[in-house]
Design an enzyme around this catalytic site. Structure first.
Site, PDB file in Angstrom:
ATOM      1  N   ASN A  16       0.867  -1.167   0.000  1.00  0.00           N
ATOM      2  CA  ASN A  16       0.000   0.000   0.000  1.00  0.00           C
ATOM      3  C   ASN A  16       0.912   1.228   0.000  1.00  0.00           C
ATOM      4  O   ASN A  16       1.428   1.622   1.045  1.00  0.00           O
ATOM      5  CB  ASN A  16      -0.878  -0.054   1.266  1.00  0.00           C
ATOM      6  CG  ASN A  16      -1.878   1.076   1.323  1.00  0.00           C
ATOM      7  OD1 ASN A  16      -1.885   1.955   0.456  1.00  0.00           O
ATOM      8  ND2 ASN A  16      -2.707   1.063   2.340  1.00  0.00           N
ATOM      9  N   ARG A  97      -2.605  -2.169  -3.428  1.00  0.00           N
ATOM     10  CA  ARG A  97      -3.817  -1.389  -3.202  1.00  0.00           C
ATOM     11  C   ARG A  97      -3.707  -0.123  -4.052  1.00  0.00           C
ATOM     12  O   ARG A  97      -2.747   0.638  -3.927  1.00  0.00           O
ATOM     13  CB  ARG A  97      -3.914  -1.000  -1.732  1.00  0.00           C
ATOM     14  CG  ARG A  97      -5.120  -0.142  -1.474  1.00  0.00           C
ATOM     15  CD  ARG A  97      -5.111   0.404  -0.073  1.00  0.00           C
ATOM     16  NE  ARG A  97      -6.327   1.169   0.138  1.00  0.00           N
ATOM     17  CZ  ARG A  97      -6.469   2.047   1.115  1.00  0.00           C
ATOM     18  NH1 ARG A  97      -5.482   2.286   1.949  1.00  0.00           N
ATOM     19  NH2 ARG A  97      -7.595   2.702   1.238  1.00  0.00           N
ATOM     20  N   HIS A 186     -12.512   3.116   0.311  1.00  0.00           N
ATOM     21  CA  HIS A 186     -12.524   2.110   1.395  1.00  0.00           C
ATOM     22  C   HIS A 186     -13.358   0.897   0.983  1.00  0.00           C
ATOM     23  O   HIS A 186     -13.857   0.165   1.831  1.00  0.00           O
ATOM     24  CB  HIS A 186     -13.137   2.668   2.706  1.00  0.00           C
ATOM     25  CG  HIS A 186     -12.314   3.689   3.404  1.00  0.00           C
ATOM     26  ND1 HIS A 186     -12.875   4.703   4.154  1.00  0.00           N
ATOM     27  CD2 HIS A 186     -10.971   3.848   3.495  1.00  0.00           C
ATOM     28  CE1 HIS A 186     -11.921   5.454   4.671  1.00  0.00           C
ATOM     29  NE2 HIS A 186     -10.759   4.953   4.280  1.00  0.00           N
ATOM     30  N   ARG A 247      -9.399  15.636   7.331  1.00  0.00           N
ATOM     31  CA  ARG A 247     -10.227  16.047   6.178  1.00  0.00           C
ATOM     32  C   ARG A 247     -11.574  16.597   6.649  1.00  0.00           C
ATOM     33  O   ARG A 247     -12.179  16.050   7.573  1.00  0.00           O
ATOM     34  CB  ARG A 247     -10.477  14.856   5.253  1.00  0.00           C
ATOM     35  CG  ARG A 247      -9.253  14.445   4.475  1.00  0.00           C
ATOM     36  CD  ARG A 247      -9.506  13.189   3.667  1.00  0.00           C
ATOM     37  NE  ARG A 247      -8.561  12.154   4.036  1.00  0.00           N
ATOM     38  CZ  ARG A 247      -8.702  10.855   3.774  1.00  0.00           C
ATOM     39  NH1 ARG A 247      -9.759  10.426   3.118  1.00  0.00           N
ATOM     40  NH2 ARG A 247      -7.788   9.990   4.152  1.00  0.00           N
ATOM     41  N   GLU A 390      -8.009  -5.162   5.583  1.00  0.00           N
ATOM     42  CA  GLU A 390      -7.902  -4.865   4.152  1.00  0.00           C
ATOM     43  C   GLU A 390      -6.789  -5.671   3.500  1.00  0.00           C
ATOM     44  O   GLU A 390      -6.906  -6.073   2.347  1.00  0.00           O
ATOM     45  CB  GLU A 390      -7.668  -3.355   3.959  1.00  0.00           C
ATOM     46  CG  GLU A 390      -8.913  -2.554   4.279  1.00  0.00           C
ATOM     47  CD  GLU A 390      -8.650  -1.061   4.456  1.00  0.00           C
ATOM     48  OE1 GLU A 390      -8.083  -0.691   5.510  1.00  0.00           O
ATOM     49  OE2 GLU A 390      -9.000  -0.283   3.575  1.00  0.00           O
TER      50      GLU A 390
END
Ligand code: ADP
Length: 405
Positions: A16, A97, A186, A247, A390
């Protein structure tokens, strides 16, 4: 971290790559055994470092990492020092990813030059992420040329969102020309967690209506009907939706225009403000949820406001998705905050008894790495905590692509 060192043949190296980081895990898709994992941070910056765990031993080294290739070379060397030669270990795949699949990609895909150039083309939609993902792919391709590489897209699960949910109400010509729509992110986590929730409840996913709340540094909600998402909170980029660590999530789009016109900020500055200096951090100076909680305990009013805004937004999405789904069977919390912050879970669902949603305080207080139910007996909605994974999901999807190739 707790990892062992067995059964490497057939494992998948999951990568990732972020703009200045490289996270990796060597995991076996069948046995779920994690043989090693680690994180390279501050790549291309001062003070870069690698934390690597293998054979139950964690090492952290401060090392100059000018680029991702250097970082990956060092990672390969660390594996070798721990007794694993990645090139000859019989890896089934390297699973990458990739954040944005745009309109092109919605299935895990074997990496080819053509696939990489398409991912590059989509980079305008994810300028911070896709280029970094590509650099990771090239670095791995050079150092492990004989191991098949697969890309798994964060947007994929939401590819089939209904048009009413994925379409922004702006000029259609402009939207089509510039690929502006809601993609959702996600996805690997929402897919994995919703499947796990169905398994935990012993019911087929096709029969379940769920709201999944992935609350980490980034945060997103999804409404899933019968295994298929019908809405999600992130949009064209991972900036939309819930309040996150740094964010903003949803704001009036005119704020952006105002910041440009009146505050005289450039596009770059607004991008940084909304992605890196907003959310919890913007409101109280801390992006980490535990730090925010500590500040609240010390009586910090800004932290309390940040928390209240976070919860308010979360409840709005839960309410909207309850209505979208019509019948709700389960609400599922996952990721760092969702799995650990019992108080937040209680506040997010407080006062919803009339909707059949009742949290049991004792069950909610249990700390565990396993899926668990935290709702009281008798409510009509099961409230669950389901840890996400994940890396395992990417490893499984990568292995499946290689098996079919
Ligand atoms: P990422 O999006 O980077 O994968 P994670 O899923 O690891 O993030 O979530 C990180 C967030 O989880 C941080 O805000 C962190 O404070 C929060 N978190 C982790 N452990 C706890 C805990 N015990 N209580 C509350 N929050 C926690």
């Amino acid at each position: 971290m707790s990892v062992g060192h067995t059964g490497i043949r057939g494992a998948v190296l999951v990568l990732n790559a972020g703009s200045s980081s490289l996270k990796y895990q060597l995991v076996h898709p069948d046995t779920e055994v994690v043989s090693a994992e680690g994180l390279c941070e501050r790549i291309g910056d001062l003070g870069s470092s690698i934390t690597h765990e293998q054979n139950g031993t964690e090492v952290t080294e401060q090392i100059e990492l000018p680029d991702h290739k250097t970082a990956f070379e060092r990672v390969v060397a660390l594996f070798a020092e721990g007794g694993i030669d990645l090139a000859t270990a019989g890896l089934r795949a390297v699973g990458h990813r990739v954040v944005h699949g745009g309109r092109t990609f919605f299935m895990p895909t074997l990496v080819t030059e053509h696939v990489m150039s398409e991912i590059d083309r989509i980079s305008t939609l994810a300028p911070l992420h896709n280029p970094a993902n590509l650099i990771g792919m090239r670095a791995a391709g050079e150092l492990l040329p004989d191991v098949p590489a697969v890309v798994v897209f964060d947007t994929a699960f939401f590819h089939g969102l209904p048009d009413a949910a994925s379409t922004y109400a702006i000029d259609r010509g402009v939207a089509t020309l510039h690929a502006i729509r809601r993609y959702g992110f996600h996805g690997t986590s929402h897919e994995y967690v919703s499947a796990k929730a169905a398994e935990f409840l012993g019911r087929p996913p096709t029969e379940l209506n769920q709201i999944v709340l992935h609350l980490g540094n980034g945060a997103s909600a999804s409404a899933i009907r019968g295994g298929q998402p019908i809405d999600t909170s992130m949009g064209m980029t991972p900036l939309q939706g819930l309040v996150m660590g740094t964010r903003s999530g949803d704001i009036d789009p005119a704020v952006v225009i105002h910041l440009h016109r009146v505050a005289k900020l450039s596009a770059e500055q607004i991008d940084t403000l909304l992605n890196k200096q907003s959310g919890l951090k913007g409101l109280c100076g801390e992006s980490d949820f535990r730090s925010v909680t500590q500040l609240i305990e010390q009586g910090d009013a800004s932290a309390k406001l940040a928390y209240d805004v976070y919860v308010h937004r979360l409840r709005q999405y839960i309410g909207a998705y309850m209505l979208d789904l019509g019948r709700l069977d389960a609400i599922v919390f996952t990721a760092g905050v969702g799995e650990n912050a019992a108080g937040l879970r209680a506040d997010a669902l407080a006062g919803l008894e009339n909707f059949g949603i009742v949290i049991d305080p004792d069950r909610n207080a249990v700390r565990s790495k396993d899926p668990r139910r935290i709702s009281a007996d008798g409510g009509t909605v099961d409230v669950l905590v389901v840890p996400t994974n994940e890396e395992l999901a990417i490893a499984r999807q990568s292995a499946a692509v290689v098996a079919e190739a």
